[in-house]
Design an enzyme around this catalytic site. Structure first.
Site, PDB file in Angstrom:
ATOM      1  N   GLU A  83       1.031  -1.345  -0.114  1.00 14.56           N
ATOM      2  CA  GLU A  83      -0.152  -0.078   0.011  1.00 14.56           C
ATOM      3  C   GLU A  83       0.788   1.036   0.036  1.00 14.56           C
ATOM      4  O   GLU A  83       1.793   1.490   0.760  1.00 14.56           O
ATOM      5  CB  GLU A  83      -1.166   0.009   1.223  1.00 14.56           C
ATOM      6  CG  GLU A  83      -1.791   1.217   1.095  1.00 14.56           C
ATOM      7  CD  GLU A  83      -2.839   1.287   2.557  1.00 14.56           C
ATOM      8  OE1 GLU A  83      -3.595   1.867   2.355  1.00 14.56           O
ATOM      9  OE2 GLU A  83      -2.303   0.960   3.538  1.00 14.56           O
ATOM     10  N   ASP A  87      -3.278  11.832  -1.999  1.00 17.42           N
ATOM     11  CA  ASP A  87      -3.569  13.258  -1.928  1.00 17.42           C
ATOM     12  C   ASP A  87      -3.872  13.700  -3.631  1.00 17.42           C
ATOM     13  O   ASP A  87      -3.299  13.242  -4.384  1.00 17.42           O
ATOM     14  CB  ASP A  87      -2.131  14.032  -1.616  1.00 17.42           C
ATOM     15  CG  ASP A  87      -2.334  15.497  -1.566  1.00 17.42           C
ATOM     16  OD1 ASP A  87      -3.015  16.069  -2.248  1.00 17.42           O
ATOM     17  OD2 ASP A  87      -1.698  16.018  -0.826  1.00 17.42           O
ATOM     18  N   LYS A  96      -4.399  20.833  -8.317  1.00 13.26           N
ATOM     19  CA  LYS A  96      -4.011  22.000  -9.515  1.00 13.26           C
ATOM     20  C   LYS A  96      -3.335  21.423 -10.534  1.00 13.26           C
ATOM     21  O   LYS A  96      -2.330  20.290 -10.201  1.00 13.26           O
ATOM     22  CB  LYS A  96      -2.896  23.007  -8.799  1.00 13.26           C
ATOM     23  CG  LYS A  96      -3.754  23.883  -7.760  1.00 13.26           C
ATOM     24  CD  LYS A  96      -2.744  24.749  -7.213  1.00 13.26           C
ATOM     25  CE  LYS A  96      -3.478  25.855  -6.088  1.00 13.26           C
ATOM     26  NZ  LYS A  96      -2.507  26.783  -5.364  1.00 13.26           N
ATOM     27  N   ASP A 153     -12.391   9.154  -2.386  1.00 11.67           N
ATOM     28  CA  ASP A 153     -13.494  10.121  -2.399  1.00 11.67           C
ATOM     29  C   ASP A 153     -13.666  11.367  -3.610  1.00 11.67           C
ATOM     30  O   ASP A 153     -14.700  12.093  -3.448  1.00 11.67           O
ATOM     31  CB  ASP A 153     -14.163  10.649  -0.947  1.00 11.67           C
ATOM     32  CG  ASP A 153     -13.187  11.808  -0.516  1.00 11.67           C
ATOM     33  OD1 ASP A 153     -11.681  11.594  -0.707  1.00 11.67           O
ATOM     34  OD2 ASP A 153     -13.548  12.671  -0.134  1.00 11.67           O
ATOM     35  N   THR A 206     -10.498   2.513   5.248  1.00 13.92           N
ATOM     36  CA  THR A 206      -9.081   3.327   5.677  1.00 13.92           C
ATOM     37  C   THR A 206      -9.763   4.065   6.734  1.00 13.92           C
ATOM     38  O   THR A 206     -10.984   4.354   6.697  1.00 13.92           O
ATOM     39  CB  THR A 206      -8.387   3.938   4.803  1.00 13.92           C
ATOM     40  OG1 THR A 206      -9.207   5.220   4.282  1.00 13.92           O
ATOM     41  CG2 THR A 206      -8.259   3.248   3.556  1.00 13.92           C
ATOM     42  N   GLU A 207      -9.023   5.078   7.468  1.00 13.83           N
ATOM     43  CA  GLU A 207      -9.701   6.095   8.401  1.00 13.83           C
ATOM     44  C   GLU A 207     -10.200   7.055   7.799  1.00 13.83           C
ATOM     45  O   GLU A 207     -11.169   7.533   8.003  1.00 13.83           O
ATOM     46  CB  GLU A 207      -8.176   6.834   9.219  1.00 13.83           C
ATOM     47  CG  GLU A 207      -7.730   5.527  10.313  1.00 13.83           C
ATOM     48  CD  GLU A 207      -6.405   4.826   9.641  1.00 13.83           C
ATOM     49  OE1 GLU A 207      -5.802   4.393  10.271  1.00 13.83           O
ATOM     50  OE2 GLU A 207      -6.228   4.890   8.352  1.00 13.83           O
ATOM     51  N   TYR A 208      -9.570   7.381   6.568  1.00 18.74           N
ATOM     52  CA  TYR A 208     -10.176   8.688   5.788  1.00 18.74           C
ATOM     53  C   TYR A 208     -11.515   8.099   5.121  1.00 18.74           C
ATOM     54  O   TYR A 208     -12.466   8.704   4.895  1.00 18.74           O
ATOM     55  CB  TYR A 208      -9.140   9.034   4.567  1.00 18.74           C
ATOM     56  CG  TYR A 208      -8.272   9.953   5.125  1.00 18.74           C
ATOM     57  CD1 TYR A 208      -8.684  10.956   5.687  1.00 18.74           C
ATOM     58  CD2 TYR A 208      -6.844   9.767   4.797  1.00 18.74           C
ATOM     59  CE1 TYR A 208      -7.751  12.316   5.933  1.00 18.74           C
ATOM     60  CE2 TYR A 208      -5.886  10.628   5.235  1.00 18.74           C
ATOM     61  CZ  TYR A 208      -6.150  11.951   5.857  1.00 18.74           C
ATOM     62  OH  TYR A 208      -5.184  12.852   6.162  1.00 18.74           O
ATOM     63  N   GLU A 209     -11.471   6.916   4.687  1.00 17.81           N
ATOM     64  CA  GLU A 209     -12.894   6.362   4.053  1.00 17.81           C
ATOM     65  C   GLU A 209     -14.131   6.370   5.223  1.00 17.81           C
ATOM     66  O   GLU A 209     -15.026   6.713   4.676  1.00 17.81           O
ATOM     67  CB  GLU A 209     -12.640   4.954   3.642  1.00 17.81           C
ATOM     68  CG  GLU A 209     -13.653   4.262   2.889  1.00 17.81           C
ATOM     69  CD  GLU A 209     -13.385   3.007   2.280  1.00 17.81           C
ATOM     70  OE1 GLU A 209     -14.270   2.218   1.551  1.00 17.81           O
ATOM     71  OE2 GLU A 209     -12.123   2.514   2.393  1.00 17.81           O
TER      72      GLU A 209
END
Length: 213
Positions: free
Chosen positions: A44, A118, A122, A154, A191-194
């Site tokens: 990962e 990330d 831009k 996301d 994941t934590e972000y998910e």
């Protein structure tokens, strides 16, 4: 996101070389010896606090996992998980995910996971996106023939960009989910972000892309 500074993190990482090798470039081509078996190896890139890779290692003891994270204040949290419940099929690497060919031999890896990378929205930062063509070339070099990338995000813009990048590189889009959590997909490990983004109502996107042999 601003990262909390953890002054003790480097010393702690140095204290557990059995989980985070000090000189990982010396393991290039010899990761099977590190794990003491010939099981498939999944990595990962951008493992964050380690929830995904840790849970995957628990669920699949027949697969070896390596979580790669550059931010020392983040990877130390993943290390804490590994210290608490030692998993023989999980290792961590505190290295730059853009330099994978320094640490893995050709055909040494069986699958790459990219989770909530990330987005670098831009245009001038396009080359920093983990699904940009130069990163894809690195993954292709270390993966087995027909190796796969499993990508989740996301961020709709990054997802659309990545689908195009995979296709333009000549990869096969095996499966695409435009709303993962409202699909029939089974066995998803968050994941934590998910979890955070899903709880906010954000749609989760997922794709499985395969390199051509």
């Amino acid at each position: 996101m601003r990262l909390r500074n953890k002054p003790e993190a480097p010393e702690k990482i140095a204290g557990y070389p059995q989980f985070i090798p000090e000189n990982p470039e010396e393991l290039k081509g010899n990761w099977s010896s590190r794990f003491d078996n010939n099981h498939p190896i999944h990595i990962e890139v951008g493992t964050g606090k380690g929830r995904f890779i840790y849970e995957m290692a628990k669920l699949h003891p027949e697969i070896n996992y390596i979580g790669i994270e550059l931010q020392v204040s983040v990877i130390v949290t993943a290390l804490d998980k590994l210290i608490e419940a030692e998993l023989p099929n999980l290792q961590l690497l505190h290295v730059n995910g853009g330099e994978l060919t320094q640490y893995f031999e050709a055909n040494e890896i069986d699958r790459v996971y990219l989770n909530f990378s990330d987005p670098w929205p831009k245009n001038k930062h396009e080359k920093r996106r983990l699904t940009y063509k130069t990163f894809l070339a690195g993954y292709e070099e270390i993966l087995v023939p027909n190796g796969e990338i499993h990508f989740k995000t996301d961020n709709q813009g990054l997802f659309e960009y990545s689908l195009a990048s995979f296709s333009q590189y000549g990869m096969i889009l095996k499966q695409v989910w435009l709303d993962l959590h409202n699909s029939s997909f089974e066995g998803n490990v968050m994941t934590e972000y998910e979890e955070k983004f899903s709880n906010k109502g954000n749609r989760i996107y997922r794709v499985e892309a395969q390199f051509r042999a």
